[in-house]
Design an enzyme around this catalytic site. Sequence first.
Site, PDB file in Angstrom:
ATOM      1  N   GLN A  13      -2.183  -3.135 -65.918  1.00 19.44           N
ATOM      2  CA  GLN A  13      -1.232  -2.160 -65.387  1.00 19.44           C
ATOM      3  C   GLN A  13      -0.831  -2.572 -63.968  1.00 19.44           C
ATOM      4  O   GLN A  13      -1.096  -1.872 -63.001  1.00 19.44           O
ATOM      5  CB  GLN A  13      -1.855  -0.762 -65.400  1.00 19.44           C
TER       6      GLN A  13
ATOM      7  N   LYS B 104       6.810 -14.455 -79.181  1.00 18.21           N
ATOM      8  CA  LYS B 104       6.675 -13.272 -80.040  1.00 18.21           C
ATOM      9  C   LYS B 104       7.678 -12.209 -79.630  1.00 18.21           C
ATOM     10  O   LYS B 104       7.945 -12.013 -78.443  1.00 18.21           O
ATOM     11  CB  LYS B 104       5.256 -12.721 -79.987  1.00 18.21           C
TER      12      LYS B 104
ATOM     13  N   THR C 176      -8.044  -6.730 -79.020  1.00 18.35           N
ATOM     14  CA  THR C 176      -8.287  -6.456 -80.445  1.00 18.35           C
ATOM     15  C   THR C 176      -8.099  -7.699 -81.304  1.00 18.35           C
ATOM     16  O   THR C 176      -8.382  -7.667 -82.509  1.00 18.35           O
ATOM     17  CB  THR C 176      -7.334  -5.360 -80.949  1.00 18.35           C
TER      18      THR C 176
END
Length: 338
Positions: free
Chosen positions: A106, A204, A235
């Site tokens: 962030q 991507k 993940t």
Amino acid sequence: MPTTSEPKLIAGNANMPLAKAITRRMTMHRGANLGLVDARVERFNDQEIFVEVYENVRGEDMFIIQPTSNPANDNLMELLIMSDALRRSSAKRITAVIPYFGYARQDRRSKARTPISAKLVANMIVESGIERVLTMDLHAAQIQGFFDIPVDNLYASPVFALDIMTQFKENLGDVMIVSPDVGGVARARELAKRINAPLAIVDKRREKPGEIAEMTVIGDVTGKKCIIVDDMCDTAGTLCKAAEVILEHGATEVHAYITHGVMSGPAVERVTNSVMKSLVITDTIAPTEPVKSAPNIRIIPTAPVFAQAILNIWQGNSVSSLFDTPTLEPVYEGQFSR
């Protein structure tokens, strides 16, 4: 009377194995039996954090070893409260050794009405009394500018270069470094230069957050042993998908070198079942048992480089010297044989 005959190390609960490994390495370097300062970092029944330092730290050069990994808020508060305890105990200088800097993702306002949490955390660290930060592979280099104190950002790429030159020494000419996205090109290019390897990029495109719509490989990976390089693996969804796309474009095998193994949710299962032959991470975040037992995940220690960096800071020597691969080779004392 103030004494700074040796640096003093103290650790929170975030990554105690790494903290102990750093003290062992420093004991080897200094020829003195250095240990962690005796302290307790506990919680009341309502999870409020309490810190008590049992040793005299007046006039000492203190180093707090505490990554702000999961649970990020608890570990961050431990760091801040330990710093406050040391400051109120008249420590001469407090350096925060934060192997993994949480909230680093962030680092900017990605859309309207969102925070810049990395700046907020930097302000909290400075206000707690910390006078210097030592970390590794910040998600964005500009986060160093969020602090009004010195920040030493170590890089994992020199260590990765040593490992790659050891693991692929028989066919180093077939190795190609791959950035998993456009934002990581600088990091991948740096490693590619160290081992004199070509570079490719996975582009991507997302239709909405958390969902990858399309991936394209920029560069010819045909017949190459591809190594994906990134600063963190959360993940592992993007990483495993990128590995599949690279193989589809003609690569013979795919490996990955990631600095911070966040490895949350289904990450370990995804990596285990993926087409990647290996995933190499460091121990900046304490590995869980599933991570340690995964057949295709390997962990590289960071204690040697952090121990040397702490000694360099304490002695007033250069930390940037540790950015060079030849400098790190003796620090790792034969772990990488070429």
